[in-house]
Design a protein around this motif. Structure first.
Motif, PDB file in Angstrom:
ATOM      1  N   ASN A   2     101.064 142.951 -18.548  1.00 22.33           N
ATOM      2  CA  ASN A   2     101.170 142.981 -17.094  1.00 22.33           C
ATOM      3  C   ASN A   2     102.571 143.290 -16.615  1.00 22.33           C
ATOM      4  O   ASN A   2     102.790 143.542 -15.442  1.00 22.33           O
ATOM      5  N   ASP A   3     103.526 143.263 -17.553  1.00 24.20           N
ATOM      6  CA  ASP A   3     104.890 143.541 -17.124  1.00 24.20           C
ATOM      7  C   ASP A   3     105.187 145.038 -17.205  1.00 24.20           C
ATOM      8  O   ASP A   3     104.440 145.808 -17.785  1.00 24.20           O
ATOM      9  N   THR A   4     106.298 145.393 -16.586  1.00 22.39           N
ATOM     10  CA  THR A   4     106.705 146.794 -16.553  1.00 22.39           C
ATOM     11  C   THR A   4     107.848 146.973 -17.537  1.00 22.39           C
ATOM     12  O   THR A   4     108.803 146.205 -17.522  1.00 22.39           O
ATOM     13  N   ILE A   5     107.700 147.977 -18.394  1.00 20.36           N
ATOM     14  CA  ILE A   5     108.708 148.178 -19.438  1.00 20.36           C
ATOM     15  C   ILE A   5     109.458 149.483 -19.204  1.00 20.36           C
ATOM     16  O   ILE A   5     108.928 150.416 -18.594  1.00 20.36           O
ATOM     17  N   ALA A   6     110.694 149.529 -19.695  1.00 15.99           N
ATOM     18  CA  ALA A   6     111.506 150.743 -19.553  1.00 15.99           C
ATOM     19  C   ALA A   6     112.342 150.927 -20.808  1.00 15.99           C
ATOM     20  O   ALA A   6     112.746 149.956 -21.443  1.00 15.99           O
ATOM     21  N   ALA A   7     112.562 152.180 -21.171  1.00 14.61           N
ATOM     22  CA  ALA A   7     113.414 152.483 -22.323  1.00 14.61           C
ATOM     23  C   ALA A   7     113.796 153.949 -22.312  1.00 14.61           C
ATOM     24  O   ALA A   7     113.109 154.786 -21.722  1.00 14.61           O
ATOM     25  N   LEU A   8     114.883 154.238 -23.000  1.00 11.16           N
ATOM     26  CA  LEU A   8     115.311 155.615 -23.207  1.00 11.16           C
ATOM     27  C   LEU A   8     114.385 156.244 -24.243  1.00 11.16           C
ATOM     28  O   LEU A   8     114.149 155.664 -25.309  1.00 11.16           O
ATOM     29  N   ALA A   9     113.839 157.421 -23.944  1.00  9.17           N
ATOM     30  CA  ALA A   9     112.901 158.070 -24.874  1.00  9.17           C
ATOM     31  C   ALA A   9     113.571 159.169 -25.688  1.00  9.17           C
ATOM     32  O   ALA A   9     112.975 159.708 -26.606  1.00  9.17           O
ATOM     33  N   THR A  10     114.802 159.503 -25.337  1.00  9.71           N
ATOM     34  CA  THR A  10     115.529 160.548 -26.061  1.00  9.71           C
ATOM     35  C   THR A  10     116.679 159.885 -26.833  1.00  9.71           C
ATOM     36  O   THR A  10     116.987 158.720 -26.590  1.00  9.71           O
ATOM     37  N   PRO A  11     117.320 160.586 -27.765  1.00  9.15           N
ATOM     38  CA  PRO A  11     118.378 159.944 -28.550  1.00  9.15           C
ATOM     39  C   PRO A  11     119.534 159.458 -27.678  1.00  9.15           C
ATOM     40  O   PRO A  11     119.866 160.089 -26.674  1.00  9.15           O
TER      41      PRO A  11
END
Ligand SMILES: Nc1nc2c(ncn2[C@@H]2O[C@H](COP(=O)(O)OP(=O)(O)O)[C@@H](O)[C@H]2O)c(=O)[nH]1
Ligand SMILES: [Mg+2]
Length: 442
Positions: A2-11
């Motif tokens: 139910n939470d919102t996640i975020a991350a860098l998808a490139t190097p």
């Protein structure tokens, strides 16, 4: 979820662009908090906007919106393309985190995609393979797996199993009636055929290992025969050095390359001899370790010298290992007893195309399934073998005329194991194991 996640998808390295992925119910809401000029969100549309953290302008970015469930994860998703400076990326991510998003764990986007039924477990695993594939063959096999090739075969197997179980259960309901011999023979035939099919798939596991980890080709032989020269010659010949990096000691050097589309880990060793000095002894120990891990041993000797000068190997070959003999320095002459051997010269490059051809032949025979596109991993192999073993027991129980309950139970065990391959039934540990292999942002 139910939470919102975020991350860098490139190097995380300086680049023209970086892409940040955001997934979860609050993706849009949190992004809105970072914009001054609002966006009227439409799926699969792009907006050029400035990202602000309070009073501070962070960057101008391109925002892409994917509406649930038609996104990679199956959730509300936003992709932020920003300038590819890692410090800038960290600041944008921090702005998301302080407003309620959470840092994604490795593989969490793909895990969510799996949990939302966007892909089965074999496809999720194929995505990790796709990212890490170091050769064209590995890439092709990963792509086919990602397109659901294995999943489709297994879906067929599950259908067959479900029909067999339904049949068997019908017999359970009428225990006093004997099974019609013709129906029985038909069922047995289907069970045996399915078992063979699953064993065939499981049999592609060695190819899978070679395509994922690379085929280990080790150069062996006395010092000074020209192993290092040959190492360089092969690398130049195959021309596609992915990442050359020195080994842990100065004596063992490893380089990743492609040979005819196959991933190869070429290892140059110190060569074997009795070492006096401790550092040298360590080099020899590493060389022996490399030899044990070899799929193909390329034993190098010197063409003008008699074959006795080069005892091939002290340790016997392991069952799967191949040995290729090559005599180098052919430009200096060829000893009469070596006439039948492959003779090369790194100096004149004579015989090198022939060596390349032989290597290709050995590699292709080590990974025969690569051309058929199936190459299961260790997890899939284990479950497939469990399913095949259950079918084997079902078949034996059936033939022995044992109670219907018995072989019906085995059919159910097989059904369960096939389901595990695709992730239809999986434990938390299995999922953790699978997604731990992923990088963050995938
Ligand atoms: N004549 C001739 N000399 C070679 C050839 N290949 C290597 N050498 C020489 O043999 C010596 C040892 O080569 P090297 O590759 O370091 O052997 P290693 O100790 O087995 O790694 C060097 O002086 C090379 O120049 C060849 O094909 N012909
Ligand atoms: Mg050397």
């Amino acid at each position: 979820m139910n939470d919102t996640i975020a991350a860098l998808a490139t190097p995380a390295a300086p680049a023209a662009l970086a892409v940040i992925r955001v997934s979860g119910p609050r993706s849009r809401e949190i992004t809105d908090l970072l914009l001054r000029k609002p966006v009227r969100w439409h799926p699969q549309k792009a907006w050029h906007r400035e990202i602000w953290d309070g009073a501070e302008r962070l960057d101008d970015v391109v925002l892409l919106y994917w509406q649930q469930p038609r996104s990679y994860t199956g959730e509300e998703m936003i992709e932020v393309s920003c300038h590819g400076n890692p410090l800038l990326v960290d600041r944008i991510l921090a702005a998301y985190f302080t407003r309620g998003a959470r840092a994604a764990l490795p593989g969490e986007f793909t895990q969510r995609a799996f949990l939302h039924g966007k892909l089965d477990l074999t496809q999720a695993e194929a995505i990790a393979d796709l990212i890490h594939a170091g050769s064209l063959r590995s890439l092709t096999v990963a792509q086919e797996m990602k397109e659901g090739r294995l999943g489709r075969v297994l879906a067929g197997a599950r259908t067959t199993l479900l029909e067999l179980v339904a049949h068997a259960e019908a017999f359970l309901d009428f225990p006093e009636e004997d099974i019609d011999p013709e129906v029985g023979a038909g069922m047995l035939h289907r069970i045996d055929r399915l078992r063979d099919e699953l064993l065939g798939l499981a049999g592609s596991a060695p190819t899978g290992r070679l395509l994922r980890e690379g085929i280990v080709v080790v150069l062996a032989g006395r010092p000074n025969v020209g192993k290092s020269s040959l190492f360089n010659a092969i690398l130049r010949q195959s021309r596609a050095i992915v990442s050359p990096h020195p080994g842990t000691t100065r004596d063992t050097i490893e380089s990743l390359c492609q040979i005819h589309g196959f991933p190869v880990r070429l290892i140059d060793t110190a060569g074997h001899r009795t070492a006096e000095h401790p550092v040298e002894a360590e080099g020899v120990r590493r060389a022996e370790e490399a030899l044990r891990s070899a799929d193909i041993i390329l034993h190098v000797s010197v063409a003008p010298e008699p074959p006795e000068a080069d005892p091939v190997s002290r340790a016997p070959l392991l069952p799967h290992q191949r040995l290729l003999l090559v005599a180098n320095k052919g430009d200096l002459g060829i000893h009469p007893e070596r006439r039948s051997q492959l003779c090369v010269s790194t100096l004149t490059r004579q015989g090198l195309p022939e060596l390349d051809r032989l290597l290709h032949q050995e590699i292709a025979s080590l990974a025969p399934d690569a051309s058929t596109g199936s190459a299961v991993n260790a997890r899939q192999e284990a479950a497939l073998r469990r399913a095949a073993a259950a079918l084997e027991r079902a078949s034996a129980a059936f033939r022995a005329g044992l109670a219907c309950e018995l072989w019906c139970l085995e059919l159910r065990t097989a059904l369960q194991a096939v389901g595990e391959v695709m992730g239809a039934v999986t434990s938390e540990e299995v999922l953790d194991e699978v997604f731990r292999r992923f990088c963050i942002g995938k």
